[in-house]
Design an enzyme around this catalytic site. Structure first.
Site, PDB file in Angstrom:
ATOM      1  N   ASP A   2      39.308  37.336  45.676  1.00  0.00           N
ATOM      2  CA  ASP A   2      38.947  38.691  46.081  1.00  0.00           C
ATOM      3  C   ASP A   2      39.692  39.082  47.356  1.00  0.00           C
ATOM      4  O   ASP A   2      40.118  38.218  48.127  1.00  0.00           O
ATOM      5  CB  ASP A   2      37.445  38.784  46.370  1.00  0.00           C
TER       6      ASP A   2
HETATM    7  N1  URA Z   1      34.143  33.842  43.827  1.00  0.00           N
HETATM    8  C1  URA Z   1      34.061  35.037  44.425  1.00  0.00           C
HETATM    9  O1  URA Z   1      33.004  35.645  44.454  1.00  0.00           O
HETATM   10  N2  URA Z   1      35.178  35.541  44.977  1.00  0.00           N
HETATM   11  C2  URA Z   1      36.373  34.902  45.001  1.00  0.00           C
HETATM   12  O2  URA Z   1      37.360  35.402  45.548  1.00  0.00           O
HETATM   13  C3  URA Z   1      36.438  33.644  44.379  1.00  0.00           C
HETATM   14  C4  URA Z   1      35.316  33.138  43.798  1.00  0.00           C
END
Ligand code: URA
Length: 245
Positions: free
Chosen positions: A111
């Site tokens: 993310d």
């Molecule tokens: N889980 C999440 O919520 N975000 C990420 O970037 C990776 C795993």
């Protein structure tokens, strides 16, 4: 593998295709000690010897980089003449892996606000093995959680929680490093569903306020890399990843 001379040199960072074509036509390139002036000449990457301006250029079919992804960038890339990661809002490039080859891509996604380990490679087969849902490759995350993480959460994660999919999440190992109004945890999951870590904590009524990936399969984030920095994988790291599972 057989490839064109100009692609060979461009892949190995000797310039853009048009730059290496110019160098070839100037007579700066020798193949097996003979000057070659045709950029379309086919080479065997395993057996031909290429000298660029007198310096031997070996061919690496696959390249592997470990990036410590900073928060604020998404893991989509543009392939102009290098790998760039983009700021989400305007999709402006802000990180560059200074290699000229165009086939590098991030293996998996993080993310925008997640930091940490991002493997960048052009090895499609390895990427498939690491990302395929059926392979259950472990991913380890460090997170700060708003609220007190409890033994009940540890048990719930072990059983699997409902994140709005058909099935519960697969068993995940939650280790509480610090419990309090803000807790710190390490979580190992073997799936890669969208926002999985955040949604798992939501499922137990808590919010992730900081998230960092520490490990993917056998590959461990080199903590000497500052956010935004990257390095090539060592031969041992590549071998461990390739023989994983
Ligand atoms: N889980 C999440 O919520 N975000 C990420 O970037 C990776 C795993």
């Amino acid at each position: 593998m057989k490839i064109r001379l100009d692609k060979y040199l461009a892949d190995m960072g000797k310039g853009t295709r048009s730059e290496v074509k110019k160098a070839i036509s100037k007579g700066l390139v020798r193949v097996n000690n003979v000057i070659v002036k045709k950029p379309e000449t086919k080479l065997d990457t395993d057996s031909d010897h290429v000298l660029f301006d007198g310096v031997l250029v070996g061919y690496a079919q696959h390249e592997y980089y470990m990036l410590n992804k900073p928060a604020g960038v998404i893991s989509a890339t543009e392939h102009v003449d290098c790998v760039r990661l983009l700021r989400r809002r305007w999709r402006t490039p802000c990180l560059i892996i200074e290699r000229k080859r165009k086939d590098l891509f991030p293996v998996g996604r993080l993310d925008r606000d997640t930091e940490g380990l991002l493997l960048i490679s052009n090895d499609g087969e390895l990427a498939h093995r690491l990302l395929s849902p059926s392979k259950h490759v472990d991913k380890v995350y460090y997170a700060k959680i708003d609220g007190e993480v409890t033994i009940e959460d540890v048990e719930a994660f072990q059983q699997g929680v409902d994140i709005g999919k058909e099935k519960l999440t697969r068993p995940a190992k939650l280790r509480v490093l610090k419990s309090g109004t803000q807790s710190e945890i390490e979580l190992t999951i073997c799936e890669g569903k969208f926002h999985q870590v955040k949604r798992m904590f939501q499922a137990v009524g808590k919010e992730v306020v900081y998230l960092k990936r520490l490990q993917m399969g056998t590959l461990i984030l080199d903590e000497s890399l500052k956010p935004g920095e990257y390095r090539e994988l060592t031969e041992q790291e590549i071998a461990d990843l390739c023989f994983y599972q």
